[in-house]
Design an enzyme around this catalytic site. Structure first.
Site, PDB file in Angstrom:
ATOM      1  N   GLU A 224       0.808  -1.221   0.000  1.00  0.00           N
ATOM      2  CA  GLU A 224       0.000   0.000   0.000  1.00  0.00           C
ATOM      3  C   GLU A 224       0.841   1.272   0.000  1.00  0.00           C
ATOM      4  O   GLU A 224       0.534   2.248  -0.687  1.00  0.00           O
ATOM      5  CB  GLU A 224      -0.952   0.007   1.200  1.00  0.00           C
ATOM      6  CG  GLU A 224      -2.111  -0.966   1.105  1.00  0.00           C
ATOM      7  CD  GLU A 224      -1.754  -2.395   1.467  1.00  0.00           C
ATOM      8  OE1 GLU A 224      -2.618  -3.285   1.324  1.00  0.00           O
ATOM      9  OE2 GLU A 224      -0.604  -2.621   1.899  1.00  0.00           O
TER      10      GLU A 224
ATOM     11  N   HIS B  18     -11.349  -5.725   8.821  1.00  0.00           N
ATOM     12  CA  HIS B  18     -12.032  -5.475   7.550  1.00  0.00           C
ATOM     13  C   HIS B  18     -13.330  -4.689   7.762  1.00  0.00           C
ATOM     14  O   HIS B  18     -14.177  -4.663   6.877  1.00  0.00           O
ATOM     15  CB  HIS B  18     -12.358  -6.797   6.836  1.00  0.00           C
ATOM     16  CG  HIS B  18     -11.160  -7.566   6.389  1.00  0.00           C
ATOM     17  ND1 HIS B  18     -10.411  -8.321   7.247  1.00  0.00           N
ATOM     18  CD2 HIS B  18     -10.571  -7.686   5.175  1.00  0.00           C
ATOM     19  CE1 HIS B  18      -9.408  -8.904   6.588  1.00  0.00           C
ATOM     20  NE2 HIS B  18      -9.493  -8.531   5.328  1.00  0.00           N
TER      21      HIS B  18
END
Length: 658
Positions: free
Chosen positions: A397, A464
């Site tokens: 990322e 998540h």
């Protein structure tokens, strides 16, 4: 030191000498000024001039270089006016950051230089993005980026090398191995014998170069750059050199063994090269004296200009204005043709139409190409736009956020899909320190949208399910968008992509396939910073965003006796606080509902602003309703207990009864 000059003209050899001498003489002057208290700090590159000068001398003027704080030779070889450098170091307006940053923490598009930030690593990924833009434009350019041996321990280094190798990007990764990271010797920083060996692990070519030998640096890098321009691929270079002074002057060099210092002093790149030029009769002492006199005069003349300049004027209006690049919103009206679609479809549709609108827009993310992303937002995009513009990324990322910034620097637009908003923690540094601060620091836009699938109520657990918008609303320079409805999602996404500033675009996973709405089929825009008034009533003001809006709507359906203004914020930064003030002045009561846990969330700031600016209009305390102060649990009953959706009705009725 052995010099091989058969392939370098005498004119170039003299030029390289002059180019090395200039940063050395500037540094010697700066060290005097530092002792006199006329500059605040200095990071010395004395003894390393051959690397900066050699690399920059073979780069074409239009090719980007990303230097570090010991690469003064990059700036002087690119012929930046010295008074601007001196003004930069004194915090004057003629510098490059208007006094907002120091040292070499700046960039300049005029000279195709992108300076570092103190966190070091992100600029390696930025170089990837710049090089990617060149590849897509078929420019046949090379991008050179510098790091020290200490910086090679950072994860960004490994991520950037991997991305460059996988994508065949023409990036010249230049490691200045100068012996110490502040006071930590190389023996305590890495185990391999040579840092160049790390290139093998990424499948890239690598070389070891004597960083104190200007002709070796020049000839080797020139040969490699010519090859890279014809056949794009990254190359890792390890320049062996030494840091002759402290990390910065206050650090000193007491930790360096005396014999080691003496050994490297004998390998001084300028003294040795000067002797070589004299021995070869390429230059004489008269010419040397003339060069030194010319540089001395240039330094003194430009120092006077910088010293005579007034201190930076304070203007709060200008300070606030420069946080963001100016953006003239262009409203595109909604068409009459609509289709009833889900929020996930609206996001996909808006993204596709923006890709059609901008040929220079690149989408990057994990699994977004043939697979279409984990939420299938980009399903079919490869067929429509090709793999060059719809790019699968490795799991890195930080490097991809940085690469998005590099694309922006090199004149393109970027949308990055953070597979889950939770994973932004792995790219946090470049988001909050690079994207957010670049325009304020040196006027460089970050034309980047980061899509953030977020939110709970889907049984996905602590990693998540986070709705982490408060991580970013705290950071000046970022814009944060959080739609609750398909129509808003499409229009706001289009505007976010038009906006040249960095935008965190939150998309609630729980709403992706559960919320339908009639959405205009054609391209249209909705302005950022404009809240939506969904219901009107005089008893109480309800403020929310994302899934919270739907929880509030459900509560009002169950309690139709409640007459409330319901405000959907839609955008959290910029925040439409005026819409909230107007409603509170009408109703006298305010309740704010957020999915995020209570402490430190956007509701807290809204509450404080209303208390400070509308206190005399309030008939009750401002009430915040949010999730409890725990990570988000997995089991459904625990998650239901965590979320505020079932508690909101009681809190609303309680405030009404106050």
């Amino acid at each position: 030191m052995q010099y091989q000059n058969s392939k370098v003209s005498k004119k170039t050899q003299i030029s390289l000498y002059e180019r090395m001498l200039k940063p050395r003489m500037i540094e010697e002057k700066m060290l005097i000024l530092l002792r006199q208290g006329k500059i605040s700090k200095w990071f010395s590159g004395i003894g390393q001039e051959a690397i900066s000068v050699g690399v920059t001398s073979v780069m074409q003027p239009e090719e980007y270089i990303l230097p570090m704080h010991r690469n003064l030779g990059v700036f002087t070889t690119r012929d930046i006016p010295l008074y601007r450098l001196f003004a930069q170091w004194q915090g004057k307006a003629s510098g490059f950051t208007n006094g907002r940053d120091r040292s070499f923490h700046f960039g300049t598009q005029e000279f195709n230089i992108v300076g570092m930030i103190s966190h070091l690593g992100p600029q390696l990924g930025v170089a990837d993005g710049i090089a990617l833009a060149d590849v897509l434009k078929k420019n046949n350019h090379v991008t050179a980026v510098f790091t020290g041996e200490g910086g090679t321990s950072e994860g960004d280094f490994h991520e950037a090398l991997n991305v460059a190798a996988v994508w065949n990007l023409p990036v010249l990764f230049c490691i200045e191995n100068n012996g110490y990271g502040l006071s930590t010797p190389t023996s305590e920083q890495y185990k391999c014998e040579h840092l160049a060996d790390k290139g093998k692990g990424y499948g890239m070519e690598s070389h070891i170069i004597d960083g104190n030998n200007i002709l070796e640096v020049y000839a080797t890098v020139d040969k490699l750059c010519k090859k890279m321009r014809k056949n794009p691929a990254p190359i890792l270079l390890e320049f062996k050199t030494f840091r002759m002074r402290g990390h910065e002057e206050a650090s000193g060099t007491k930790y360096v063994p005396k014999e080691l210092m003496e050994k490297w002093a004998q390998k001084d790149p300028i003294a040795n090269y000067e002797k070589f030029l004299l021995d070869e009769q390429i230059i004489d002492t008269q010419k040397i004296d003339a060069i030194k006199a010319k540089i001395t005069a240039e330094i003194n003349e430009n120092l006077k200009l910088a010293f005579d300049e007034n201190e930076v004027e304070i203007s709060e209006t200008k300070e606030l204005k420069d946080v963001y690049k100016s953006f003239e919103y262009e409203h595109v009206k909604e068409g009459s043709v609509v289709e009833n679609i889900r929020l996930v479809d609206a996001v996909s549709n808006g993204l596709k139409q923006s890709m059609e609108k901008y040929d220079d827009l690149v989408i990057m993310g994990q699994d977004i190409a043939d697979y279409g992303g984990v939420f299938k937002i980009t399903d079919g995009f490869v067929d429509a736009f090709g793999k060059e513009r719809v790019r699968n990324t490795p799991i890195c990322e930080s490097a991809i956020v940085s690469a998005a910034m590099g694309l922006s620097i090199n004149g393109m637009k970027a949308v990055m899909e953070m597979q889950f908003a939770d994973f932004a923690s792995s790219g946090f540094n470049p988001i909050v320190n690079y994207l957010a601060k670049s325009h304020y620091r040196w006027g460089e836009k970050a034309d980047v949208v980061i899509r953030m699938p977020c939110g709970g109520d889907v049984g996905a657990g602590p990693f998540h399910s986070q709705t982490n918008e408060a991580w970013f609303t705290k950071t000046p320079g970022l814009k944060v968008v959080y739609p609750a409805f398909p129509k808003d999602a499409k229009g706001l996404l289009n505007t976010a992509i038009n906006d040249p500033n960095p935008v965190l675009f939150f998309e609630h996973k729980g709403l992706y396939r559960s919320v339908y709405q009639n959405v205009p089929s054609d391209y249209y825009t909705i302005p950022l910073g404009k809240a939506a008034i969904l219901k009107e009533g005089g008893e109480i003001t309800i403020v929310s965003y994302g899934a919270g809006v739907h929880w509030a709507l459900k509560t009002l359906e169950m309690h139709q006796e409640v007459e409330a203004d319901l405000i959907d914020l839609r955008t959290l930064a910029p925040l439409d606080i005026e819409a909230i003030y107007a409603s509170v002045k009408k109703t006298g009561k305010l309740i704010i509902l957020q999915e995020d846990s209570l402490f430190g969330g956007i509701a807290s700031d809204i509450s404080a602003l209303v208390m400070e600016n509308c206190f005399e209009h309030l008939d009750a305390p401002v009430k915040r309703v949010a999730s409890i102060e725990t990570p988000i649990p997995f089991a459904k009953n625990l998650e239901n207990n965590y979320l505020p959706k079932d508690r909101f009705a009681a809190e609303l009725l309680d405030l009404l009864a106050y």
